[in-house]
Scaffold this motif. Sequence first.
Motif, mmCIF file in Angstrom:
data_model
loop_
_atom_site.group_PDB
_atom_site.id
_atom_site.type_symbol
_atom_site.label_atom_id
_atom_site.label_comp_id
_atom_site.label_asym_id
_atom_site.label_seq_id
_atom_site.Cartn_x
_atom_site.Cartn_y
_atom_site.Cartn_z
ATOM 1 N N GLU A 1 2.035 0.094 5.931
ATOM 2 C CA GLU A 1 1.375 -1.123 5.435
ATOM 3 C C GLU A 1 0.846 -1.983 6.575
ATOM 4 O O GLU A 1 -0.278 -2.501 6.513
ATOM 5 C CB GLU A 1 2.362 -1.939 4.588
ATOM 6 C CG GLU A 1 1.781 -3.222 4.039
ATOM 7 C CD GLU A 1 2.836 -4.072 3.340
ATOM 8 O OE1 GLU A 1 2.708 -5.310 3.383
ATOM 9 O OE2 GLU A 1 3.794 -3.500 2.764
ATOM 10 N N LEU B 1 -7.797 0.714 -1.242
ATOM 11 C CA LEU B 1 -7.488 -0.640 -0.779
ATOM 12 C C LEU B 1 -7.721 -1.658 -1.888
ATOM 13 O O LEU B 1 -6.935 -2.592 -2.078
ATOM 14 C CB LEU B 1 -8.343 -0.985 0.439
ATOM 15 C CG LEU B 1 -8.002 -0.300 1.760
ATOM 16 C CD1 LEU B 1 -9.061 -0.626 2.816
ATOM 17 C CD2 LEU B 1 -6.633 -0.745 2.275
ATOM 18 N N SER C 1 -4.904 -1.649 -4.314
ATOM 19 C CA SER C 1 -3.565 -1.851 -3.753
ATOM 20 C C SER C 1 -2.818 -2.983 -4.453
ATOM 21 O O SER C 1 -3.403 -3.970 -4.890
ATOM 22 C CB SER C 1 -3.674 -2.165 -2.258
ATOM 23 O OG SER C 1 -2.421 -2.516 -1.746
ATOM 24 N N ARG D 1 -5.916 -6.036 -0.768
ATOM 25 C CA ARG D 1 -7.009 -6.217 -1.729
ATOM 26 C C ARG D 1 -8.035 -7.220 -1.199
ATOM 27 O O ARG D 1 -9.240 -7.032 -1.328
ATOM 28 C CB ARG D 1 -6.460 -6.715 -3.079
ATOM 29 C CG ARG D 1 -5.711 -5.670 -3.846
ATOM 30 C CD ARG D 1 -5.761 -5.934 -5.358
ATOM 31 N NE ARG D 1 -5.326 -7.251 -5.750
ATOM 32 C CZ ARG D 1 -4.050 -7.610 -5.935
ATOM 33 N NH1 ARG D 1 -3.092 -6.716 -5.743
ATOM 34 N NH2 ARG D 1 -3.736 -8.834 -6.303
#
Length: 928
Positions: A807, A846, A849, A855
């Motif tokens: 992450e 993305l 996400s 995002r």
Amino acid sequence: NTEQKALQDREEGNSLFKAGDIEGAVCCYTKALKLSDTQAERAVLHRNRSACYLKLEEYSKAEADASKALDTDPGDVKARFRRAQAFQKQNRLDQAFLDAQRCAQLEPNNKAFQDLLRQLGSAQLNSTDARVQQMFSLLLDSSAKDSDRQKAAQNLVVLSRDEAGAEQIFRNDGVKLLQKLLQSKLEDVVLSALRTLVGLCTGHQSRVSNDIHAVQLCAVMGAGASTVCLAACHLLQVMFEALTEGMKREIRGKDEAILPEPSKELRSMLRHLLEMLPAANVSGAGRDGAINLLVKQVPRKSLKNPDNSLTLWVIDQGLTKILQVAGTVPELSDGPALTDNTQMSCSVLLSKLYDDLNGDKERENFYKLCEEYVQQHFGRSGLDAKLRAIQTVSVLLQGPSDAGNRALEMSGMMDAVISLCASEDVTHQQVAVEALIHAAGKAKRASFITANGVALLKDLYKKSENDRIRVRALVGLCKLGSAGGTDFSMKQFAEGSTLRLSKQCRKWLRNESLPPTSRRWSVEGLAYLTFDADVKEDFVEDKEALLAMFELAKSEDKTVLFAVGSTLVNCTNSYDVEKPDPQMVELAKYAKQHVPEEHPKDAPSYVEKRLSKLLEAGVVSALVCMVKQESPALTDPCKESIARVFLALVERQEDRGTVVAQGGGKALIPLASDNSSVGKIKAAQALAKITITSNPEIAFPGERIYEVVRPLVSLLNLECTLLQNFEALMGLTNLAGISERLRQKIIKEKAVPKVEGYMFEEHDLVRASATECMCNLILSTEVQKLYLATGSDRLKLLVLYSGEEDERLRKAAAGTLAMLTAEQLFPLFLFLSLQTTHWLEILQALLLSEITDLRHRAVVIVHNMMQADKSLAETLMESEAMEILSVLAKGGEGTPDPVSKIAQNCLSKAVEYGIIKRPVKCSRGLTR
């Protein structure tokens, strides 16, 4: 209303000023000021009234009004010009010149500004010349009051700091006058003369000529009070720097051509310093100053420079003179005056000279000269000569120990040391015991002394009535008792002996009635005993003893610095310990070989408590004072010890604020640049830890923050550990996020390729932190160009990292992409050519996400791409990205307003391009 009335008064004032009614204009502007509320309006009124006061020749009022206008708007060039005129009329030429110079910078083509600047420059030069002449007249007037002459001498110091003033002093035969002043009986006048000469010589090789006689300065340094000695030492240092800088220049200007061979002048100055060393008429402080200058000037600054001819020349011309000082026994009547620091300084100088030698031949010559000198005295009849020989060996053992060991192995030397320990003369005992302590460094010799000298040392410790001897005997026992180092299983003495020895050391350390030298030796004892964890625990609990040691560290006796540093390294366990491989340990046990054991009280929990106790006792302020010491005793090993302790102190995040608040951050910067190679790394790592968790602008205020960059960049090195790499990257990330100037400093230190290298590191944390650092560096145009260059694969790497599982790495890579795509230079073909990286799938992932930050970054990237090019927008809208954006645009639970708003903007842009006609509904199967 009041605003209209103020405006009317101002307009009326303007009309009266044009008509020549200046007093009437002042009256109107004053009334308007009383009615005006806005700062901008008041600034204009003050500026206008300033012009009136100039006309009325009320220059102080004109200056005051112009200053008030500038307080509101520093860029008001009219107000600044009027203030410059007011300053000029008040004969405050320096201030007038600065204001006029600023005006000319703001409006270079303004003739009025340029004319005023020329007038002031000429007037300032004439004024300086007149002031110099005035000072000279006063100083040459024997009938003038002492106070007036002192004031004139101080004014010369101020003038010499300005280039125009320094030039005027030099051209008016100021050097000859200043040399006369050096003979004054008034200390203030001598100090002023020395400080004026510093102003004249700084950066001017041509002025450091035979006109300024080094021999006279050496005489002043050798005979004056400590303050005069320091000032003379500083002047000689400035002269050395001017000469060495001149030698480095390949092309010299006219100014430098006056002195074609600075090396001759340099060697002449060094010869005078060497001649000072054994001279009977030189004070101890003066001798220390000469040694200090030799330490700074003679050895090469870098061993990469092959030329060590200056060192060889000093050894040839002056090694015997240095050894004369080293072998002086202060208690004997016929030696030169010494301070407590002199012989330690000699050790440092000898060590520096030895370390600067190239090859065995040069080292063998050094050994030979030392041995000949020692043998010359040891072979003489009479005890005094033998004492000098032994004292010389002691100094060598503390410096170039190989030379000291060679001299100690001479026939009869060790026997003489042992026998003199039994002498009834205190001086004989003292010299012998100190030699014994320094000789116990080698394991072979330590075992010999343990067998032959321990009983003798114990007798001296127990039976001597002189504390000087007892404390030295105690240190000898401490050193022999600590021969096993931190190995718990190797103890030289019986259980509890080291604790009893340390208790006595602490007792002497706390006893303020003892001379500082004896108390310093007690710290030496603790430096050896604190290898034992039981001793460490007892010592940190004795706050009175800790405070006493810290006070000694801040005292004039610089010889204690290394002992204090070593003791603190032991107490904080900041020495390097290689943990053995468990399999090798088992193998060693099987083979019945010795296996080192760690003391139970050296466990991390104990060390952490000891660090807290030291912080409470004020260890940081002591370390800061130690760093500030201008002494040869502050050697690289000493500085390395201090850096190690600082690193241990900032290990816990909650302690870093305390270290910074007490000056630790400032002290670490020089330790990271001027230290041993290990010491530099330790100091740099401590700086990195502070930079990570503290606000760098508060921890390193002002220009100091820029000095932190280079040490952190130095940790981006394969020789450093991954932890050091990681912490450096984290620190640089914080710095790069502060300002463009800091980013430029990081770029200038060539950090960008190093950071890029760590973006490929296998370790997740290091790779992520390098990408975060690049995310901040990308704000600089130079770094953007690297990523946006044709043929660069850097952009592909960021896209790929945006699709990784880590992450932290995804956030950093996506954030970098968000900033890059916002740039006008962003080449659209790059993204279109990234098909192999599955960029569209990664971007969609993305957008989908669950992590809000990802995002947000994704919608920013999409928005930037759509803004940049219609064809790219079409590619995005033909994919599932359009449906995802439609869902995000509706907002709702889990979608923050910024994300929703940017998604709406993306769809609006698509409508504007004509790609879609209305908001598109989300397909049923789509999940967020």
